[in-house]
Design a protein around this motif. Structure first.
Motif, PDB file in Angstrom:
ATOM      1  N   VAL A   1       0.832  -1.205   0.000  1.00  0.00           N
ATOM      2  CA  VAL A   1       0.000   0.000   0.000  1.00  0.00           C
ATOM      3  C   VAL A   1       0.858   1.244   0.000  1.00  0.00           C
ATOM      4  CG1 VAL A   1      -1.810   1.243   1.214  1.00  0.00           C
ATOM      5  CG2 VAL A   1      -1.755  -1.230   1.277  1.00  0.00           C
ATOM      6  N   GLY A   2       1.917   1.179   0.712  1.00  0.00           N
ATOM      7  CA  GLY A   2       2.777   2.347   0.876  1.00  0.00           C
ATOM      8  C   GLY A   2       3.599   2.093   2.108  1.00  0.00           C
ATOM      9  N   VAL A   3       3.357   2.871   3.143  1.00  0.00           N
ATOM     10  CA  VAL A   3       4.086   2.666   4.383  1.00  0.00           C
ATOM     11  C   VAL A   3       3.082   2.494   5.510  1.00  0.00           C
ATOM     12  CG1 VAL A   3       5.692   3.684   6.007  1.00  0.00           C
ATOM     13  CG2 VAL A   3       5.979   4.078   3.566  1.00  0.00           C
ATOM     14  N   THR A   4       3.231   1.464   6.289  1.00  0.00           N
ATOM     15  CA  THR A   4       2.374   1.265   7.446  1.00  0.00           C
ATOM     16  C   THR A   4       3.249   1.104   8.672  1.00  0.00           C
ATOM     17  OG1 THR A   4       0.767   0.127   6.077  1.00  0.00           O
ATOM     18  CG2 THR A   4       0.532  -0.147   8.432  1.00  0.00           C
ATOM     19  N   ARG A   5       2.906   1.802   9.719  1.00  0.00           N
ATOM     20  CA  ARG A   5       3.679   1.688  10.957  1.00  0.00           C
ATOM     21  C   ARG A   5       2.747   1.304  12.089  1.00  0.00           C
ATOM     22  NH1 ARG A   5       8.920   3.813  10.720  1.00  0.00           N
ATOM     23  NH2 ARG A   5       9.328   4.575   8.625  1.00  0.00           N
TER      24      ARG A   5
ATOM     25  N   PHE B   1      -1.930   4.087  14.867  1.00  0.00           N
ATOM     26  CA  PHE B   1      -1.273   3.541  13.668  1.00  0.00           C
ATOM     27  C   PHE B   1      -1.147   4.614  12.598  1.00  0.00           C
ATOM     28  CE2 PHE B   1      -4.091   0.237  15.500  1.00  0.00           C
ATOM     29  CZ  PHE B   1      -3.097  -0.536  16.084  1.00  0.00           C
ATOM     30  N   TYR B   2      -0.205   4.382  11.725  1.00  0.00           N
ATOM     31  CA  TYR B   2       0.000   5.299  10.595  1.00  0.00           C
ATOM     32  C   TYR B   2       0.195   4.468   9.347  1.00  0.00           C
ATOM     33  CZ  TYR B   2       2.434   8.475   7.407  1.00  0.00           C
ATOM     34  OH  TYR B   2       2.805   9.208   6.317  1.00  0.00           O
ATOM     35  N   ARG B   3      -0.502   4.844   8.271  1.00  0.00           N
ATOM     36  CA  ARG B   3      -0.193   4.212   6.995  1.00  0.00           C
ATOM     37  C   ARG B   3      -0.381   5.238   5.875  1.00  0.00           C
ATOM     38  NH1 ARG B   3      -4.029   5.224   4.246  1.00  0.00           N
ATOM     39  NH2 ARG B   3      -5.908   4.022   3.814  1.00  0.00           N
ATOM     40  N   ARG B   4       0.484   5.103   4.877  1.00  0.00           N
ATOM     41  CA  ARG B   4       0.424   6.027   3.741  1.00  0.00           C
ATOM     42  C   ARG B   4       0.145   5.219   2.491  1.00  0.00           C
ATOM     43  NH1 ARG B   4       5.313   9.042   0.774  1.00  0.00           N
ATOM     44  NH2 ARG B   4       4.070  10.407  -0.574  1.00  0.00           N
ATOM     45  N   ARG B   5      -0.853   5.659   1.723  1.00  0.00           N
ATOM     46  CA  ARG B   5      -1.182   4.938   0.489  1.00  0.00           C
ATOM     47  C   ARG B   5      -0.211   5.335  -0.615  1.00  0.00           C
ATOM     48  NH1 ARG B   5      -7.163   4.902  -1.642  1.00  0.00           N
ATOM     49  NH2 ARG B   5      -7.083   7.173  -1.359  1.00  0.00           N
ATOM     50  N   ALA B   6       0.100   4.364  -1.435  1.00  0.00           N
ATOM     51  CA  ALA B   6       0.991   4.644  -2.567  1.00  0.00           C
ATOM     52  C   ALA B   6       0.253   5.458  -3.626  1.00  0.00           C
ATOM     53  CB  ALA B   6       1.498   3.335  -3.156  1.00  0.00           C
TER      54      ALA B   6
ATOM     55  N   HIS C   1      -8.770   2.831  18.938  1.00  0.00           N
ATOM     56  CA  HIS C   1      -7.525   2.925  18.180  1.00  0.00           C
ATOM     57  C   HIS C   1      -7.590   4.143  17.270  1.00  0.00           C
ATOM     58  CE1 HIS C   1      -6.485  -1.674  18.364  1.00  0.00           C
ATOM     59  NE2 HIS C   1      -6.281  -1.052  19.497  1.00  0.00           N
TER      60      HIS C   1
ATOM     61  N   ARG D   1       5.994  10.772   9.320  1.00  0.00           N
ATOM     62  CA  ARG D   1       6.521   9.553   9.944  1.00  0.00           C
ATOM     63  C   ARG D   1       7.324   9.890  11.194  1.00  0.00           C
ATOM     64  NH1 ARG D   1       6.657   7.850   4.546  1.00  0.00           N
ATOM     65  NH2 ARG D   1       8.809   8.421   4.171  1.00  0.00           N
TER      66      ARG D   1
ATOM     67  N   PRO E   1      -4.458  -3.745  12.538  1.00  0.00           N
ATOM     68  CA  PRO E   1      -5.081  -5.075  12.443  1.00  0.00           C
ATOM     69  C   PRO E   1      -5.313  -5.488  10.999  1.00  0.00           C
ATOM     70  CG  PRO E   1      -6.283  -3.668  13.961  1.00  0.00           C
ATOM     71  CD  PRO E   1      -5.288  -2.796  13.271  1.00  0.00           C
TER      72      PRO E   1
ATOM     73  N   ARG F   1      -9.138  -3.389   4.609  1.00  0.00           N
ATOM     74  CA  ARG F   1      -7.974  -4.067   5.182  1.00  0.00           C
ATOM     75  C   ARG F   1      -8.162  -4.404   6.653  1.00  0.00           C
ATOM     76  NH1 ARG F   1      -3.163  -3.905   2.530  1.00  0.00           N
ATOM     77  NH2 ARG F   1      -3.393  -3.189   0.395  1.00  0.00           N
ATOM     78  N   SER F   2      -8.855  -3.515   7.389  1.00  0.00           N
ATOM     79  CA  SER F   2      -8.898  -3.676   8.850  1.00  0.00           C
ATOM     80  C   SER F   2     -10.284  -3.545   9.443  1.00  0.00           C
ATOM     81  CB  SER F   2      -7.977  -2.626   9.508  1.00  0.00           C
ATOM     82  OG  SER F   2      -6.680  -2.687   8.973  1.00  0.00           O
TER      83      SER F   2
ATOM     84  N   ALA G   1      -7.751  -7.339   9.167  1.00  0.00           N
ATOM     85  CA  ALA G   1      -9.098  -7.895   9.329  1.00  0.00           C
ATOM     86  C   ALA G   1      -9.963  -7.397   8.175  1.00  0.00           C
ATOM     87  CB  ALA G   1      -9.681  -7.460  10.669  1.00  0.00           C
ATOM     88  N   PRO G   2      -9.811  -8.017   7.025  1.00  0.00           N
ATOM     89  CA  PRO G   2     -10.490  -7.499   5.821  1.00  0.00           C
ATOM     90  C   PRO G   2     -12.008  -7.524   5.950  1.00  0.00           C
ATOM     91  CG  PRO G   2      -8.856  -9.173   5.255  1.00  0.00           C
ATOM     92  CD  PRO G   2      -9.024  -9.211   6.742  1.00  0.00           C
TER      93      PRO G   2
ATOM     94  N   ASN H   1       0.721   0.113  19.378  1.00  0.00           N
ATOM     95  CA  ASN H   1      -0.441  -0.738  19.095  1.00  0.00           C
ATOM     96  C   ASN H   1      -1.795  -0.090  19.406  1.00  0.00           C
ATOM     97  OD1 ASN H   1       1.185  -2.810  18.180  1.00  0.00           O
ATOM     98  ND2 ASN H   1       1.390  -3.667  20.246  1.00  0.00           N
TER      99      ASN H   1
ATOM    100  N   TYR I   1       4.967  10.979  13.876  1.00  0.00           N
ATOM    101  CA  TYR I   1       4.188   9.827  14.339  1.00  0.00           C
ATOM    102  C   TYR I   1       4.935   9.116  15.468  1.00  0.00           C
ATOM    103  CZ  TYR I   1       2.516   5.048  14.519  1.00  0.00           C
ATOM    104  OH  TYR I   1       2.069   3.825  14.962  1.00  0.00           O
TER     105      TYR I   1
ATOM    106  N   ASP J   1     -10.272   1.964   1.775  1.00  0.00           N
ATOM    107  CA  ASP J   1      -9.064   1.145   1.837  1.00  0.00           C
ATOM    108  C   ASP J   1      -8.839   0.618   3.255  1.00  0.00           C
ATOM    109  OD1 ASP J   1      -6.241   0.514   0.502  1.00  0.00           O
ATOM    110  OD2 ASP J   1      -5.878   1.328   2.519  1.00  0.00           O
ATOM    111  N   PHE J   2      -9.048   1.498   4.244  1.00  0.00           N
ATOM    112  CA  PHE J   2      -8.871   1.067   5.635  1.00  0.00           C
ATOM    113  C   PHE J   2      -9.881  -0.022   5.988  1.00  0.00           C
ATOM    114  CE2 PHE J   2     -10.344   1.196   9.998  1.00  0.00           C
ATOM    115  CZ  PHE J   2      -9.165   0.968  10.697  1.00  0.00           C
ATOM    116  N   ILE J   3     -11.135   0.205   5.609  1.00  0.00           N
ATOM    117  CA  ILE J   3     -12.182  -0.768   5.992  1.00  0.00           C
ATOM    118  C   ILE J   3     -11.923  -2.106   5.312  1.00  0.00           C
ATOM    119  CG2 ILE J   3     -14.646  -1.294   5.690  1.00  0.00           C
ATOM    120  CD1 ILE J   3     -15.189   1.626   6.392  1.00  0.00           C
TER     121      ILE J   3
END
Lengths: 57, 623
Positions: free
Chosen positions: A13-17, B177-182, B143, B160, A21, B198-199, A23-24, B174, B163, B194-196
């Motif tokens: 996706v890119g970067v995840t830190r 969280f941080y995420r960046r889409r490409a 979260h 980043r 979770p 995946r998580s 949980a699709p 935990n 963060y 996208d978040f839903i």
């Protein structure tokens, strides 16, 4: 948390830190435009005919 | 408390009605019908009055056209005024869905989408909200997910780094969280989706925020309680109050949003029933319902009318309602904040995006299965941008009517007539009409002042005197900038109709002060339009110039108005200050916490943001 959690680093996706979770949950695309039916196609055909005649062709 | 949903519950289509009889269909329809009948009645009266005025020298085609434009414009004004009146009535009979101090069980993801924003300000808000949640004792059920769509690599690098500082400060390994889409496919709606995908299954609820959103922890917990108390509730919207305004324009907008909006929102809530709004942020969704109902398709064709849905929030609310979920705005929920634009140019840029999004909804008016009210909401959104054009059309038609007016015939029957017949002078009817239209604009706001004094709400706005003074100045100020906004909106509509896409510009949330050169560059076309219009009318019929000055002068001086209104400086809270709002006199704890974090994170220019690896153990922002 019921869902599996695992740290993700620089995934596709890119970067995840952090341990976001995994949980699709599916999001099915909703229908917002009526599918083209016979009536729509006929109207489009008539419209195209009128426009063509209007251009003098 | 009623039954508590367990994770994964609430994804079935709900059936039946919610257990709130006072908000049942009969009340909702009564409110809708009353507002519609009154608005149509007022609009027809205005149109008829104008026809009588125009018939003084015989009815011409231009009189019919102007009458129709007055009718449409007045309907729109009356509809807004009815919303305010209903809001005042609803306020006198408040409904609370407070679920007391009942324990909560569901897990909530707090989603913070960012797009080229200042990470320090955004992440400081997250730290403040997290601390506020900690004080509720329910922090472990929440979260935060920072969903970055940032395209600029330097800002992403800052995100980043900050963060890491945020996680260290809040000891939030935990939890944040941080995420960046490409690739930022689908913009904000795609980011959430996208978040839903995946998580999403890990959470019962998602609180959707904007980068400038700030919410009290207690408010967030109360939202979860209400979601759990009503298993059919798919989306719960709060009414965010604008905070932190500094400029003259920003503070006027902040006052308006704090003072009038709660009343108008209550009126809206009375009319919409279970088909409420989603304004895109500061709202909680039931994740299962949202996933099941709100996957947005890409519309056929190219932008601005095709492609990704720009104003996705209205559509998502309509889709949830279509699937049988309740969508509700609870105006009694306090502790929900956002920031607003500090100048007219930033406001117009945001408005341009909203204009394109709302006009794109014309594609969805006939979408299958939508509730009638959802279609009406789309239509309202479109009218919000089309209605100002009616006024512009009326002004243009009035100028044209002078040029096209027939020469008065004082002797229509010269062989049997000794004395001239003068046309009827129906100026009184025009004055009546003008008073009526100004009444529609002024009355709801003045009633809101009276209501605020009566209910004691005015105290937060510096007292009754300051609230009245602020209201009168706000009315003057909004009248002054109305012609400028009219031209910006007209240009927006024209650009969309000619197929120009607004793209996805970053919101300017900085200082916002505009210099003369910048204001001129952004509004010279308005000044030139105003000058050309006044010169044309002076050439055509000089007597009309004086009547057009209230519209022409603000256009002519648009650059000066824009630059002047963008100025302002922070001052100590003072109840006597114009446009005082409650959050200035007594800031909410989360606002104070946010300022505290920002102060703690302030670094000299050029100093890189420290992370835990750089500094060992950074001093936490909270004691």
């Amino acid at each position: 948390m019921d869902a599996e959690t695992q740290p993700l680093e620089a995934d596709d996706v890119g970067v995840t830190r952090g341990a976001l979770p995994v949980a699709p949950l599916g999001m099915p695309k909703q229908l917002l435009e009526r599918p083209e039916g016979l009536r729509t196609r006929l109207l489009a055909l008539v419209g195209a005919g009128v426009r063509t005649r209007g251009l003098g062709n | 408390m009623s039954e508590t949903p367990v994770p994964g519950a609430g994804t079935d289509r709900p059936d039946g009605l919610s257990g709130r009889p006072e908000e049942g269909p009969s009340w909702t329809w009564l409110a809708r019908c009353a507002a519609l009948v009154v608005s149509i009645g007022i609009a027809l009266s205005a149109g008829a009055l104008f026809l009588q005025y125009g018939s003084g020298d015989g009815l011409q085609a231009m009189d019919w056209a102007r009458s129709l434009l007055i009718l449409l414009s007045t309907f729109w004004l009356a509809w807004g005024a009815c919303g305010g009146m209903l809001g005042l009535l609803a306020w006198s009979n408040p409904r609370s869905d407070a679920a007391g101090e009942a324990p909560i069980h569901g897990r909530t993801a707090i989603l913070v989408p960012v797009y080229n924003e200042d990470p320090v300000a955004v992440f400081a808000r997250i730290a403040a909200m997290d601390a506020s949640l900690a004080q509720t004792g329910w922090q472990h059920l929440f979260h935060f997910a920072i969903l970055s769509d940032t395209r600029k690599d330097d800002i992403a690098a800052e995100e980043r780094r900050w963060y890491l500082r945020l996680v260290a400060d809040r000891q939030a390994e935990n939890r944040i969280f941080y995420r960046r889409r490409a690739a930022n496919i689908g913009k904000k709606a795609g980011n959430i989706e996208d978040f839903i995908e995946r998580s999403g299954a890990a959470y019962d609820f998602a609180l959707i925020l904007d980068a400038d959103s700030l919410m009290e922890g207690a408010t967030i917990v109360e939202m979860v309680r209400r979601m759990e108390a009503d298993p059919k509730l798919g989306l719960l919207q709060t009414l965010p109050k604008i905070i932190g305004a500094r400029s003259r324009f920003g503070r006027a907008l902040q006052f308006s949003a704090n003072f009038y909006s709660p009343v108008f929102a209550r009126g809206l809530a009375a009319m919409q029933g279970r088909t409420g709004p989603f304004w895109g942020h500061n709202a909680m969704v039931r994740v299962g319902a949202f996933a099941q109902s709100c996957g947005l398709p890409v519309l056929s064709g190219n932008p601005p009318f095709g492609g990704h849905i720009l104003s996705h929030d209205y559509v998502e609310a309509a889709l949830l309602a279509r699937a049988g979920w309740t969508v509700r705005v609870d105006t009694d929920l306090e502790g929900s904040f956002e920031e607003g634009p500090e100048n007219i140019v930033d406001y117009a840029k945001r408005d341009r995006r909203w204009c394109q999004g709302n006009l794109q909804h014309s594609r969805l008016l006939m979408a299958p299965g939508l509730k009638m009210w959802s279609r009406f909401v789309f239509l309202q959104g479109i009218l919000a941008y089309i209605a100002p054009l009616f006024w512009l059309g009326f002004i243009s038609a009035s100028i044209a009517a002078i040029a096209l007016a027939p020469t008065p015939d004082y002797f229509p029957d010269p062989y049997q007539q000794l004395f001239p017949i003068f046309p009827h002078n129906d100026t009184a009817k025009a004055v009546e009409l003008a008073i009526g239209i100004f009444g529609l604009l002024l009355l709801p706001k003045l009633l809101i002042v009276g209501h605020a004094v009566w209910k004691g709400r005015a105290r937060g706005f510096g007292g009754g005197g300051t609230a009245l003074r602020s209201t009168l100045v706000e009315l003057l100020f909004s009248s002054l900038i109305a012609p400028v906004m009219l031209l910006y909106q007209t240009r927006s509509v024209a650009q969309v109709l000619f197929g120009l896409d607004s793209g996805w510009p970053t919101n300017n949330r900085g200082d916002g002060t505009l210099g003369s050169a910048e204001a001129w560059a952004n509004s010279r076309w308005i000044a030139l339009t105003g000058a050309a219009g006044l010169l044309f009318v002076w050439w055509l019929t000089p007597v009309l110039v004086a009547w057009l000055l209230p519209v022409g002068l603000p256009m002519l001086f648009a650059p000066q108005i824009i630059a002047w209104s963008s100025q302002g400086r922070p001052r100590d809270p003072d109840p006597a200050r114009l446009f005082t709002v409650p959050t200035e006199l007594a800031p909410s704890p989360v606002i104070l916490a946010w300022r505290h974090v920002l102060q703690g994170w302030s670094q000299p220019a050029g100093t890189p943001a420290p992370g835990p690896a750089d500094t060992g153990a950074p001093a936490p922002a909270f004691a």
